[in-house]
Write an enzyme that holds these catalytic residues in place. Structure first.
Site, short mmCIF file in Angstrom:
data_model
loop_
_atom_site.label_atom_id
_atom_site.label_comp_id
_atom_site.label_asym_id
_atom_site.label_seq_id
_atom_site.Cartn_x
_atom_site.Cartn_y
_atom_site.Cartn_z
N HIS A 116 0.82 -1.21 0.00
CA HIS A 116 0.00 0.00 0.00
C HIS A 116 0.86 1.27 0.00
CE1 HIS A 116 -3.08 -2.96 0.73
NE2 HIS A 116 -2.43 -3.35 1.83
N GLU A 153 -1.50 0.65 8.06
CA GLU A 153 -0.74 -0.49 7.56
C GLU A 153 0.41 -0.01 6.67
OE1 GLU A 153 -1.24 -4.49 4.74
OE2 GLU A 153 -2.99 -3.22 5.16
N HIS A 210 3.10 -6.91 4.52
CA HIS A 210 1.74 -6.48 4.85
C HIS A 210 1.43 -6.75 6.31
CE1 HIS A 210 0.10 -5.77 0.71
NE2 HIS A 210 1.11 -6.57 0.39
N GLU A 292 1.93 -11.47 5.92
CA GLU A 292 1.04 -10.71 6.79
C GLU A 292 1.60 -10.86 8.20
OE1 GLU A 292 -1.48 -8.89 5.79
OE2 GLU A 292 -2.11 -9.69 3.83
#
Length: 328
Positions: A116, A153, A210, A292
């Site tokens: 992101h 995030e 992430h 993650e």
């Protein structure tokens, strides 16, 4: 009476008694014996030393072996050989160490993809644009999630990625980040471009960083591996096996370094999940995984994710996994 020329004549009217002659001969013998005594004593001492029969040593003496029969295992190194390290093998020999200043992983390339972008929230129209991921169309990018307190995030992924870059570069690796957030672009890049950056760099490994955003109580990390996908510009057949090896290495090292457990809400406790709906994996031609690192919506995981000390551990764990995968 006739005298020898070497003897003085007796005085007139004197005579030499037999006792005088005996005394003279005895004195001469005593002087001679006294002169020989030190020489004999020295010879006796030398004999004792050479034969090892000193009076102070009552232990039986072993007969020495000829030099040609002596066992090398019995030979004790001299003090100099015990304290002086052996000379290192030349660097050009098979057993030699790498040349000074040259790390074993020098020349290898790793691409790190911080998930992101902090600017995506302000560019929703741009990131909603559909791109081809080989099997279907999908959004260019998403905003990512946040903790309940608002920690983004994208902030987390960029911080960990920069820490990760520092660790990997110290190993001699060339590290490429797909973006530097606001430093080089206000949003994105799109997921197809992220994959292309790794492909064009001919990366030896690609890792997309992430953090998840699911319900409270869902905890732990998981690694996303590419599924076997073929369609359009996607063909993952050649990277399936290598990507799994990369993911397994990262999972093991990440767990050990951070103390985190595998996700309790997917992956059946393995910490490994296979997906076919992520453009960053579908379009990659290089070994690639997503990690993650935890769940930002769980209070306990969030406490870790917002800790700089824990993020350093996360970066170290990921780095150790990459280095292990590359054989370093």
């Amino acid at each position: 009476m006739r005298y020898d020329d070497s003897s003085p004549p007796p005085e007139s009217g004197s005579s030499v008694s037999p006792d005088r002659h005996w005394f003279t001969r005895r004195s001469t013998l005593a002087v001679a014996a006294a002169a020989l005594a030190p020489t004999c004593l020295a010879g006796w001492v030398l004999t004792q030393v050479l034969t090892g029969n000193g009076q102070d040593d009552h232990r039986p003496q072993a007969s020495p072996l000829p030099a040609s029969h002596a066992s090398s295992a019995d030979a004790k190194p001299s003090a100099a050989s015990e304290s002086t390290p052996a000379s290192p093998a030349p660097s050009g020999s098979p057993s030699g160490s790498p040349a000074a200043g040259k790390a074993p992983l020098t020349g290898r390339t790793v691409v790190i993809d911080p998930g992101h972008n902090t600017g995506n929230f302000k560019h929703t129209r741009e990131i909603d644009r559909q791109v081809d991921i080989g099997t279907n169309l999908k959004e260019c990018d998403t905003t990512g999630t946040t903790t309940n307190s608002g920690y983004m995030e994208a902030e987390f992924t960029m911080d960990v990625s920069r820490r990760l870059r520092t660790v990997l570069e110290s190993k001699g690796l060339k590290v490429v980040l797909t973006h530097e957030a606001g430093a080089d672009r206000p949003w994105g890049p799109c997921i197809d471009e992220r994959a292309r950056i790794g492909n064009e760099a001919k990366a030896d490994a690609v890792v997309s960083v992430h953090a998840d955003g699911v319900s409270e109580g869902s905890r732990g990390y998981h690694i996303i591996l590419p599924a076997k996908v073929k369609g359009g510009g996607a063909d993952t057949a050649k990277i399936i096996e290598s990507s799994r090896l990369l993911g397994e290495r990262i999972a093991n090292n990440f767990a050990r370094t951070t103390g985190s457990g595998p996700a309790n809400y997917l992956g059946s406790g393995t910490g490994l999940v296979v997906r076919d709906d992520l453009g960053g994996l579908n379009l990659s031609t290089r070994p690639k995984v997503f990690i993650e690192c935890g769940n930002m919506r769980d209070a306990k995981d969030a406490a870790q994710l917002t800790s700089p000390q824990w993020r350093q551990k996360a970066a170290q764990g990921i780095a150790d996994g990459i280095v292990g995968f590359l054989g370093g």
